[in-house]
Design a protein around this motif. Structure first.
Motif, PDB file in Angstrom:
ATOM      1  N   UNK A 188       1.028  -1.175   0.181  1.00 25.72           N
ATOM      2  CA  UNK A 188       0.126  -0.030   0.106  1.00 25.72           C
ATOM      3  C   UNK A 188       0.916   1.251   0.012  1.00 25.72           C
ATOM      4  N   UNK A 189       0.337   2.424  -0.612  1.00 28.57           N
ATOM      5  CA  UNK A 189       0.936   3.657  -0.483  1.00 28.57           C
ATOM      6  C   UNK A 189       1.331   4.038   0.940  1.00 28.57           C
ATOM      7  N   UNK A 190       2.533   4.767   1.185  1.00 26.90           N
ATOM      8  CA  UNK A 190       3.004   5.187   2.643  1.00 26.90           C
ATOM      9  C   UNK A 190       3.515   6.797   2.050  1.00 26.90           C
ATOM     10  N   UNK A 191       3.449   7.334   3.166  1.00 28.67           N
ATOM     11  CA  UNK A 191       3.758   8.741   2.961  1.00 28.67           C
ATOM     12  C   UNK A 191       5.453   9.082   2.574  1.00 28.67           C
ATOM     13  N   UNK A 192       5.409   9.812   1.467  1.00 24.09           N
ATOM     14  CA  UNK A 192       6.814   9.652   0.772  1.00 24.09           C
ATOM     15  C   UNK A 192       7.754  10.430   1.762  1.00 24.09           C
ATOM     16  N   UNK A 193       7.384  11.278   2.404  1.00 24.04           N
ATOM     17  CA  UNK A 193       8.467  12.258   2.952  1.00 24.04           C
ATOM     18  C   UNK A 193       9.490  11.561   4.025  1.00 24.04           C
ATOM     19  N   UNK A 194      10.743  11.630   3.878  1.00 22.14           N
ATOM     20  CA  UNK A 194      11.352  10.869   4.896  1.00 22.14           C
ATOM     21  C   UNK A 194      11.521   9.284   4.780  1.00 22.14           C
ATOM     22  N   UNK A 195      11.033   8.615   3.522  1.00 18.87           N
ATOM     23  CA  UNK A 195      11.096   7.321   3.351  1.00 18.87           C
ATOM     24  C   UNK A 195      12.355   6.744   2.699  1.00 18.87           C
ATOM     25  N   UNK A 196      12.847   5.569   3.154  1.00 17.76           N
ATOM     26  CA  UNK A 196      14.100   5.271   2.461  1.00 17.76           C
ATOM     27  C   UNK A 196      13.738   4.217   1.436  1.00 17.76           C
ATOM     28  N   UNK A 197      14.384   4.383   0.263  1.00 18.20           N
ATOM     29  CA  UNK A 197      13.855   3.630  -0.935  1.00 18.20           C
ATOM     30  C   UNK A 197      15.184   2.880  -1.509  1.00 18.20           C
ATOM     31  N   UNK A 198      14.810   1.829  -2.578  1.00 16.74           N
ATOM     32  CA  UNK A 198      15.716   1.346  -3.377  1.00 16.74           C
ATOM     33  C   UNK A 198      15.739   1.948  -4.573  1.00 16.74           C
ATOM     34  N   UNK A 199      16.213   1.324  -5.360  1.00 11.06           N
ATOM     35  CA  UNK A 199      16.248   2.019  -6.964  1.00 11.06           C
ATOM     36  C   UNK A 199      15.198   1.931  -7.785  1.00 11.06           C
TER      37      UNK A 199
END
Length: 442
Positions: free
Chosen positions: A320-331
């Motif tokens: 599900x979608x989560x808040x984007x601000x501050x999220x850690x992401x892969x490529x």
């Protein structure tokens, strides 16, 4: 300093830069997409390919297929140069059509030393997996600067063929032919011509390659790649061929070229493109070139071509979608930004970042600090008239796949670019508080 694999300015064989859900062979050089076509439940896509990065190697038609336009299977090449044949030095760009039970390709055959690439046809009797011997269908021209890249379609019971061309005295041109049987072709007046000029800041070109013809809102819309002998490729432009030609840019990013159209699909008219490297040749790994996401296209109020990713891109989302601000992401990820001024920053590392800014009616991508590599290209790209709050689409939809970034706006503008951070994931997203984030998987 001698450049080595440990030098942070070196790209080298870095796995996080390799796209995962875009069409790309594991190695070799990819450029123009060719001949997307639906056969049964699958879509087939061909593309210019050399199995090595040596650009002197003759081009073949590589082949991928997909049940949904986003999960692709690579196959053996569908077409390769025939020694001593009309394509002995390369099977170059063109398209495909259904000819009864056959898939028929029309393409440019290159023979070293000849001034033009001849327009050829070849047929497939195995659903598009492979094509048989080629034959020439229209004569080579006289006096052209360039002549190549046929595009064939059927309209009102007649087959039509557009071929990219250019002339010293006439400028860029789309040569036009018609046929009743895909075999015998008759030349008619050019579909469109334009003396070289600058329109809206864009070079309209000494010639047009890769012409595509779409029918949108009952209007014939040409999509061409602007080209000149001295400068080579410029930008992809579109225009209505039945009124005075006013070219408009199709993609406002830095790395989109050689568009290939599918006039009719389960999602309506689509466009693919070649996403060029965005890095100098010494920085390439053992692969180069990517095919863009397929794009649903329509006309804006100003008659420019607008686009959005095919709906099935949504099925790549993980969870599900989560808040984007501050999220850690892969490529591989997607960030959806709601309407209103704001900024998305992808923090790759302490000294590497990509900025995407939404301000009034304008979207800007700044990759000035996206990479420490000496080979990676930088700079800013911008498009106005970017947002349409009534569309129901996010103000900006940011799709990241390794080194590929494609940003689609709510008004149907798109900017495609390439970035080469030397810092591997995890990366950090900085975004407006109400922006959404998904990880993406192939």
């Amino acid at each position: 300093m001698t450049q080595t694999q440990s030098d942070p300015r070196t790209i080298g064989a870095v796995a996080h830069l390799r796209p995962a859900y875009h069409v790309r062979p594991p190695r070799g050089y990819l450029n123009d997409p060719n001949g997307p076509i639906e056969v049964g439940q699958d879509v087939h896509l061909y593309f210019q390919f050399r199995p090595a990065l040596d650009l002197e190697v003759p081009v073949e038609w590589a082949h991928a297929s997909s049940p949904d336009y986003v999960r692709w299977n690579l196959h053996r090449p569908a077409m390769a140069p025939q020694p001593g044949g009309p394509d002995t030095d390369g099977c170059w760009s063109g398209n495909t059509v259904l000819d009864g039970d056959r898939v028929r390709a029309f393409y440019s055959g290159r023979v070293e030393g000849r001034p033009y690439q001849s327009v050829l046809t070849a047929a497939s009797d195995d659903g598009g997996a492979s094509f048989g011997p080629a034959r020439q269908v229209v004569p080579d021209p006289a006096g052209a600067v360039m002549f190549r890249d046929p595009f064939v379609w059927k309209e009102n019971g007649t087959w039509w063929m557009a071929v990219g061309a250019g002339y010293v005295d006439r400028g860029a041109s789309i040569a036009l032919y018609r046929s009743t049987d895909l075999s015998l072709w008759t030349a008619v007046d050019p579909l469109a011509e334009l003396p070289r000029s600058r329109v809206g800041g864009e070079d309209t070109g000494a010639a047009w390659e890769c012409p595509q013809v779409l029918t949108l809102d009952g209007r014939r819309i040409a999509v061409v790649a602007s080209w000149s002998p001295e400068g080579g490729p410029a930008e992809v432009l579109s225009f209505d061929v039945d009124v005075p030609v006013v070219p408009r840019r199709v993609d406002h990013g830095s790395n989109f070229y050689a568009a290939s159209a599918l006039r009719d699909s389960r999602f309506g008219p689509l466009l693919f493109g070649w996403l060029t490297e965005g890095r100098d040749r010494p920085g390439w790994d053992d692969w180069a070139g990517v095919i863009s996401l397929p794009r649903v296209v329509w006309l804006g109020a100003d008659s420019s071509l607008r686009s959005a990713p095919v709906p099935t891109v949504d099925t790549l989302r993980v969870g599900a979608a989560v808040g984007a601000d501050g999220v850690s992401t892969g490529a591989q990820c997607e960030i959806a930004v709601p309407h209103g001024a704001g900024q998305v920053v992808l923090h790759f590392g302490e000294r590497e970042r990509l900025e995407i800014t939404l301000d009034a009616d304008t979207l800007t991508i700044d990759r000035t600090e996206a990479s420490l590599s000496r080979h990676a290209h930088d700079g800013r790209m911008q498009v106005a008239d970017a947002f349409d709050p009534a569309s129901g689409r996010p103000a900006a939809r940011v799709l990241v796949d390794g080194s590929v970034v494609e940003v689609f706006t709510s008004a149907g503008r798109v900017l495609s670019t390439r970035v080469y951070p030397t810092t591997p994931p995890p990366w950090r997203v900085e975004a407006p508080a109400n922006a959404q984030y998904w990880g993406l998987a192939r």
